[in-house]
Design an enzyme around this catalytic site. Structure first.
Site, mmCIF file in Angstrom:
data_model
loop_
_atom_site.group_PDB
_atom_site.id
_atom_site.type_symbol
_atom_site.label_atom_id
_atom_site.label_comp_id
_atom_site.label_asym_id
_atom_site.label_seq_id
_atom_site.Cartn_x
_atom_site.Cartn_y
_atom_site.Cartn_z
ATOM 1 N N CYS A 46 -7.075 -30.358 22.194
ATOM 2 C CA CYS A 46 -8.772 -30.094 22.186
ATOM 3 C C CYS A 46 -8.817 -31.600 23.119
ATOM 4 O O CYS A 46 -9.665 -31.907 23.019
ATOM 5 C CB CYS A 46 -9.291 -30.223 20.741
ATOM 6 S SG CYS A 46 -10.567 -28.329 20.838
ATOM 7 N N VAL A 66 -8.551 -12.056 16.660
ATOM 8 C CA VAL A 66 -7.019 -11.321 15.878
ATOM 9 C C VAL A 66 -6.054 -11.337 16.199
ATOM 10 O O VAL A 66 -4.543 -11.591 15.812
ATOM 11 C CB VAL A 66 -7.570 -9.790 15.955
ATOM 12 C CG1 VAL A 66 -7.260 -9.575 17.263
ATOM 13 C CG2 VAL A 66 -6.984 -9.315 14.502
ATOM 14 N N SER A 67 -6.030 -11.864 17.686
ATOM 15 C CA SER A 67 -4.724 -12.262 18.129
ATOM 16 C C SER A 67 -4.628 -13.811 18.305
ATOM 17 O O SER A 67 -5.717 -14.396 18.946
ATOM 18 C CB SER A 67 -4.798 -11.805 19.159
ATOM 19 O OG SER A 67 -3.850 -12.664 20.674
ATOM 20 N N TYR A 68 -4.692 -14.660 17.567
ATOM 21 C CA TYR A 68 -4.394 -15.828 16.773
ATOM 22 C C TYR A 68 -5.077 -16.726 18.104
ATOM 23 O O TYR A 68 -5.413 -18.054 17.991
ATOM 24 C CB TYR A 68 -3.315 -16.258 15.659
ATOM 25 C CG TYR A 68 -4.122 -15.563 14.131
ATOM 26 C CD1 TYR A 68 -5.234 -14.773 14.539
ATOM 27 C CD2 TYR A 68 -3.594 -15.640 13.486
ATOM 28 C CE1 TYR A 68 -5.236 -13.593 13.141
ATOM 29 C CE2 TYR A 68 -3.348 -15.723 12.131
ATOM 30 C CZ TYR A 68 -4.358 -14.477 12.192
ATOM 31 O OH TYR A 68 -4.289 -13.269 10.453
ATOM 32 N N GLU A 103 -14.297 -28.103 19.484
ATOM 33 C CA GLU A 103 -14.509 -29.045 20.734
ATOM 34 C C GLU A 103 -15.034 -28.307 21.976
ATOM 35 O O GLU A 103 -15.133 -28.747 23.367
ATOM 36 C CB GLU A 103 -13.673 -29.977 20.596
ATOM 37 C CG GLU A 103 -13.226 -31.021 19.623
ATOM 38 C CD GLU A 103 -12.444 -29.995 18.133
ATOM 39 O OE1 GLU A 103 -12.644 -28.801 18.525
ATOM 40 O OE2 GLU A 103 -11.748 -30.678 17.888
ATOM 41 N N VAL A 120 -14.444 -20.539 17.373
ATOM 42 C CA VAL A 120 -14.109 -19.083 18.120
ATOM 43 C C VAL A 120 -12.949 -18.413 17.613
ATOM 44 O O VAL A 120 -12.245 -18.617 19.014
ATOM 45 C CB VAL A 120 -15.307 -18.653 19.046
ATOM 46 C CG1 VAL A 120 -15.220 -16.610 19.529
ATOM 47 C CG2 VAL A 120 -16.531 -19.504 18.998
ATOM 48 N N GLU A 121 -12.168 -17.757 16.791
ATOM 49 C CA GLU A 121 -11.505 -16.812 16.718
ATOM 50 C C GLU A 121 -11.388 -15.489 16.863
ATOM 51 O O GLU A 121 -12.457 -15.276 17.591
ATOM 52 C CB GLU A 121 -11.129 -16.779 15.130
ATOM 53 C CG GLU A 121 -11.016 -18.611 14.217
ATOM 54 C CD GLU A 121 -10.338 -18.613 12.480
ATOM 55 O OE1 GLU A 121 -10.772 -17.833 12.443
ATOM 56 O OE2 GLU A 121 -10.503 -19.563 12.378
ATOM 57 N N CYS A 172 -11.419 -23.630 19.927
ATOM 58 C CA CYS A 172 -12.354 -24.576 19.320
ATOM 59 C C CYS A 172 -13.009 -24.508 19.147
ATOM 60 O O CYS A 172 -13.634 -24.918 20.930
ATOM 61 C CB CYS A 172 -10.793 -26.141 19.431
ATOM 62 S SG CYS A 172 -9.497 -25.555 18.995
ATOM 63 N N CYS A 187 -7.679 -31.017 17.386
ATOM 64 C CA CYS A 187 -6.460 -30.200 17.178
ATOM 65 C C CYS A 187 -5.429 -31.349 19.297
ATOM 66 O O CYS A 187 -6.583 -31.998 20.178
ATOM 67 C CB CYS A 187 -5.850 -29.239 18.011
ATOM 68 S SG CYS A 187 -6.584 -28.150 19.516
HETATM 69 ZN ZN LIG Z 1 -8.862 -27.893 19.347
#
Ligand SMILES: [Zn+2]
Length: 162
Positions: free
Chosen positions: A116, A72-74, A81, A69-70, A79, A113
């Protein structure tokens, strides 16, 4: 052509008897891959355009899915997981047998990552991680192999005697 389940990469030739006893059946692995693919379809990834799905297998057999779930504020992106782990904990699960993570990056498997890996390690090191592609090729590893010499809850306990 329908995707066919196929394990690639290192096998468990040195697995202990306990590890072999815990191995999941092909049918269960395929159903977890299917669940992760379903979750991946709901990925909210308009910025990276890199959808990821995850399917956690709890000790009691319950399957809990997650997707990335992304934002706009990166940096706020979560993630797949971790969405799966959070959903599982909400449902009362804290012991897991396996997680399947499905993403597509050519012929490469995509591992979790660092954040995670640490999140998975919170719930033990001795459980299985399946890195899968949409074509159902998968590579099997464990949380402990993905995060060796990890900082785990036992260290906090050792530092704070009851
Ligand atoms: Zn991750």
């Amino acid at each position: 052509m329908a995707a066919t389940l196929r394990q690639v990469g290192p096998t468990d030739q040195n697995a202990t008897t306990a590890e072999i006893d815990k191995q999941l059946s092909d049918d269960l692995i395929e159903s977890l891959i299917d669940a992760s693919l379903g979750a991946r379809q709901n990925s909210y990834s308009p910025y990276s355009k890199f959808p990821v799905g995850a399917a956690l297998l709890a000790h009691d057999g319950t399957v809990i899915t997650g997707c990335n779930v992304e934002n706009v504020s990166y940096g706020l992106t979560v993630c797949a997981e971790r969405t799966a782990v959070c959903r599982a904990v909400v449902k009362g699960h804290r012991k897991f047998k396996a997680i399947v993570i499905t993403a597509e990056m050519g012929d490469r498997f995509v591992g979790p990552c660092g954040v995670c890996r640490q999140t998975l390690a919170e719930f033990g090191l001795d459980w299985e991680v399946y890195l899968s592609m949409p074509n159902k090729q998968y590579m099997k590893t464990t949380v402990g192999r993905l995060l060796p010499d990890s900082f785990s809850p036992e260290w906090v306990t050792l530092g704070n005697p009851a």
